[in-house]
Design a protein around this motif. Structure first.
Motif, mmCIF file in Angstrom:
data_model
loop_
_atom_site.group_PDB
_atom_site.id
_atom_site.type_symbol
_atom_site.label_atom_id
_atom_site.label_comp_id
_atom_site.label_asym_id
_atom_site.label_seq_id
_atom_site.Cartn_x
_atom_site.Cartn_y
_atom_site.Cartn_z
ATOM 1 N N ALA A 54 0.973 -1.213 0.100
ATOM 2 C CA ALA A 54 0.018 -0.039 0.037
ATOM 3 C C ALA A 54 0.872 1.309 0.042
ATOM 4 N N LEU A 55 1.814 1.170 0.680
ATOM 5 C CA LEU A 55 2.632 2.499 0.751
ATOM 6 C C LEU A 55 3.666 2.786 -0.426
ATOM 7 N N ARG A 56 3.893 1.400 -1.123
ATOM 8 C CA ARG A 56 4.672 1.568 -2.279
ATOM 9 C C ARG A 56 4.006 1.749 -3.541
ATOM 10 N N ASN A 57 2.913 1.225 -3.501
ATOM 11 C CA ASN A 57 2.158 1.233 -4.701
ATOM 12 C C ASN A 57 0.647 1.879 -4.765
ATOM 13 N N ALA A 58 -0.116 2.333 -3.687
ATOM 14 C CA ALA A 58 -1.254 2.756 -3.446
ATOM 15 C C ALA A 58 -1.205 3.986 -2.225
ATOM 16 N N CYS A 59 -2.106 3.777 -1.151
ATOM 17 C CA CYS A 59 -2.185 4.849 -0.265
ATOM 18 C C CYS A 59 -2.133 4.100 1.150
ATOM 19 N N GLY A 60 -0.913 3.900 1.820
ATOM 20 C CA GLY A 60 -0.768 3.363 3.234
ATOM 21 C C GLY A 60 -1.194 4.393 4.043
ATOM 22 N N LEU A 61 -1.781 4.180 5.077
ATOM 23 C CA LEU A 61 -2.179 4.900 6.120
ATOM 24 C C LEU A 61 -1.673 4.396 7.563
ATOM 25 N N VAL A 62 -0.635 5.185 8.154
ATOM 26 C CA VAL A 62 0.131 4.584 9.436
ATOM 27 C C VAL A 62 -0.498 5.676 10.652
ATOM 28 N N ALA A 63 -1.231 4.788 11.528
ATOM 29 C CA ALA A 63 -2.074 5.523 12.689
ATOM 30 C C ALA A 63 -0.931 6.087 13.679
ATOM 31 N N CYS A 64 0.179 5.864 13.690
ATOM 32 C CA CYS A 64 1.362 6.406 14.484
ATOM 33 C C CYS A 64 0.698 6.247 15.933
ATOM 34 N N ASP A 65 0.016 5.366 16.575
ATOM 35 C CA ASP A 65 -0.322 5.225 17.875
ATOM 36 C C ASP A 65 0.577 4.507 18.569
ATOM 37 N N GLY A 66 1.738 3.985 18.186
ATOM 38 C CA GLY A 66 2.631 3.307 19.080
ATOM 39 C C GLY A 66 3.485 4.076 19.913
ATOM 40 N N GLU A 67 4.309 3.530 20.762
ATOM 41 C CA GLU A 67 4.978 4.300 21.925
ATOM 42 C C GLU A 67 6.369 3.985 21.601
ATOM 43 N N PRO A 68 7.371 4.848 21.450
ATOM 44 C CA PRO A 68 7.219 6.387 21.853
ATOM 45 C C PRO A 68 6.653 6.929 20.602
ATOM 46 N N SER A 69 5.782 7.863 20.962
ATOM 47 C CA SER A 69 5.160 8.575 19.733
ATOM 48 C C SER A 69 5.808 9.755 19.121
ATOM 49 N N VAL A 70 5.777 10.282 17.932
ATOM 50 C CA VAL A 70 6.279 11.645 17.183
ATOM 51 C C VAL A 70 5.778 12.588 18.371
ATOM 52 N N GLY A 71 6.545 13.349 18.694
ATOM 53 C CA GLY A 71 6.368 14.584 19.624
ATOM 54 C C GLY A 71 5.508 15.570 18.756
ATOM 55 N N ARG A 72 4.511 16.230 19.445
ATOM 56 C CA ARG A 72 3.727 17.344 18.422
ATOM 57 C C ARG A 72 3.893 18.638 19.544
ATOM 58 N N LEU A 73 4.542 19.639 19.123
ATOM 59 C CA LEU A 73 4.605 20.741 19.975
ATOM 60 C C LEU A 73 3.961 21.880 19.122
ATOM 61 N N PHE A 74 3.275 22.842 19.767
ATOM 62 C CA PHE A 74 2.767 23.980 19.171
ATOM 63 C C PHE A 74 3.556 25.107 20.006
ATOM 64 N N ILE A 75 4.198 25.937 19.021
ATOM 65 C CA ILE A 75 5.136 26.967 19.573
ATOM 66 C C ILE A 75 4.453 28.287 19.179
ATOM 67 N N THR A 76 4.404 28.982 20.214
ATOM 68 C CA THR A 76 3.965 30.689 19.677
ATOM 69 C C THR A 76 4.825 31.641 20.467
ATOM 70 N N GLY A 77 4.618 32.749 19.984
ATOM 71 C CA GLY A 77 5.296 33.911 20.717
ATOM 72 C C GLY A 77 6.170 34.432 19.738
ATOM 73 N N GLU A 78 6.325 35.980 19.858
ATOM 74 C CA GLU A 78 6.898 36.778 18.884
ATOM 75 C C GLU A 78 8.556 36.609 18.415
ATOM 76 N N ASP A 79 9.130 35.997 19.285
ATOM 77 C CA ASP A 79 10.595 35.541 19.084
ATOM 78 C C ASP A 79 11.028 33.977 18.950
ATOM 79 N N ALA A 80 9.792 33.404 18.676
ATOM 80 C CA ALA A 80 9.884 31.827 18.333
ATOM 81 C C ALA A 80 10.710 31.545 17.285
ATOM 82 N N LEU A 81 10.351 32.131 16.156
ATOM 83 C CA LEU A 81 11.166 31.835 14.773
ATOM 84 C C LEU A 81 12.552 32.310 15.066
ATOM 85 N N ASP A 82 12.914 33.565 15.695
ATOM 86 C CA ASP A 82 14.072 34.013 15.631
ATOM 87 C C ASP A 82 15.055 32.884 16.505
ATOM 88 N N LEU A 83 14.404 32.443 17.783
ATOM 89 C CA LEU A 83 15.173 31.583 18.566
ATOM 90 C C LEU A 83 15.441 30.198 17.807
#
Lengths: 339, 120
Positions: free
Chosen positions: A18-47
């Motif tokens: 599916a991943l090579r020839n069609a459309c594979g869907l990975v639920a990414c529900d295993g551990e450890p999981s990909v970290g998902r951070l939400f970053i805000t603030g005026e200086d975020a990009l500069d830092l």
């Protein structure tokens, strides 16, 4: 309907197909999981620009980029995927590295206006990949067709607001979908209904290795610099100073990069860590990832730069096993011609 | 013997500014019309070695700042920067080949080639 990630019962050939020839869907529900951070603030990009390898002075709303957090010795703290929305920046870390990245940014935050929120536990993360992935996501949301590579947008799927991010994922074009955890099942069901095939994380790992995409703690980490893993697509050579820049610039200028990521065909199921041995019996590097595929055993390796030649065959310290070297696809697609 | 070594290590850690540096700070403040200003001394993340020195003229110190007055100059240092700067002497190297303001920081274990960033 309830969609769950298939259990592994041997190599997941259907999932890989599916991943090579069609459309594979990975639920990414295993551990450890990909970290998902939400970053805000005026200086975020500069830092982030000061602490990581890619040029981030400007990251316009709707645009994404990959960048590497390096320490003062030029070693990899983590590889990040960043994308800006109107209210902040989404940041994906390597699996299990959310807190490491939070702590790192906190350590270097003095007077800056920046807030880093760990959204790993209250959001879901789905990945779609394969040649029919674009038409599959377009079938659940007409607006997705407008999202070009390295772009991100909020769209509605199954009457639910989610974030869709089109980028190189697992070493090839794909889509990441982020949303509130409570909406996960509805989005999964909607994607499966239009033909996305749930695949195991093992199939995803095989897909990654076949694409030559390096991973944290396997091909890169605090044990080496990102040049060895050939992450040139995430490194700007013109942005000026960032932490680790001087070391990386020197390694490139004086051709001192000691090892080079290569794809390998293996004739025995050796384990990661297996040493590569040169003709004259010297250490020539080691195998970093191994996966079983319908076309044989494949892997990735960090190889002594002088011996990292496409088509070369190296012995290993596993009796009778040899490794045939190839150029990894991800590096070929992302690194400059003179790298 | 051990007692002597400990006594040396317990020297008070503060931030000092040399007379030469203070003279130049005064001259810069004059030229910017900020004679009653404060010199903010700090650190920020970034630069080749991870941390970069910051100098700035501000109108007044913040309540949470460490404030040091020496050689006619008022220095304001935020608490987190102070951890990395304690014991530092701010000096000035003039002339054609001079480097301008120099941080002689005993905490810096490594500095980048141009000397503007350091790691501890």
């Amino acid at each position: 309907m309830s969609a769950t990630t298939p259990e592994r019962t041997g190599p997941d050939r259907t999932g890989l197909a599916a991943l090579r020839n069609a459309c594979g869907l990975v639920a990414c529900d295993g551990e450890p999981s990909v970290g998902r951070l939400f970053i805000t603030g005026e200086d975020a990009l500069d830092l982030l620009n000061r602490l990581t390898t890619n040029k981030l002075e400007q990251l316009p709303e709707g645009q994404g980029s990959s960048t590497i957090v390096t320490n003062a010795d030029g070693r990899v703290v983590d590889l990040l995927a960043l994308a800006a929305l109107d209210d902040g920046i989404w940041c994906l870390t390597s699996p299990g590295y959310a807190q490491t990245v939070i702590d790192w940014l906190d350590m270097f935050t003095f007077a800056e206006d920046i807030t880093v929120e760990d959204r790993t536990s209250d959001t879901f993360h789905l990945t779609l990949a394969g040649p029919t992935a674009p038409s599959t996501v377009a079938a659940v949301s007409a607006n997705v067709a407008d999202i070009s590579l390295d772009s991100i947008a909020r769209v509605q799927i199954a009457s639910v607001s989610v974030v869709v991010w089109h980028r190189l994922v697992g070493g090839a074009e794909g889509y990441e979908i982020l949303g509130n955890l409570a909406d996960r099942e509805a989005i999964l069901a909607a994607l499966v209904e239009v033909g996305a095939q749930l695949t195991s994380t093992d199939a995803w790992e095989t897909h990654r290795v076949l694409n030559g995409m390096p991973a944290m703690d396997a091909e890169f980490g605090l044990f080496n610099n990102p040049l060895e893993a050939r992450l040139f697509g995430s490194i700007s050579e013109t942005k000026g100073c960032y932490t680790g820049q001087e070391v990386l610039a020197r390694l490139q200028t004086y051709n001192k990069i000691q090892r080079r990521l290569m794809a390998v065909d293996l004739d025995a199921p050796v384990a990661p860590g297996t040493k590569l041995v040169s003709e004259d019996g010297k250490n020539a590097g080691h195998i970093t990832s191994v996966t079983e595929t319908p076309d044989g055993i494949k892997g990735l390796a960090l190889v002594a730069t002088k011996l990292a030649i496409d088509g070369a065959v190296l012995a290993t310290d596993f009796p009778g096993a040899t490794a045939t070297l190839h150029e990894p696809a991800y590096a070929l697609a992302t690194e400059p011609a003179d790298a | 013997m051990e007692h002597e070594e400990m006594a040396t290590a317990e020297q008070p850690l503060t931030i000092t500014i040399s007379q030469n540096a203070a003279n130049h700070v005064g001259a810069f403040m004059n030229s910017e019309g900020k004679n009653d200003g404060v010199l903010r001394v700090g650190v920020k993340g970034g630069g080749c070695s991870g941390l970069t020195y910051v100098l700035d003229f501000v109108d007044e110190a913040r309540e949470t700042d460490k404030v040091i007055v020496q050689n006619g100059v008022t220095l304001a240092i935020d608490k987190k920067s102070y951890i990395f700067l304690a014991g530092t002497e701010l000096d000035y190297s003039g002339g054609l080949n001079g480097k301008g303001f120099i941080f002689n920081n005993p905490n810096a274990k490594k500095a980048c080639g141009c000397g503007t960033s350091f790691s501890v």
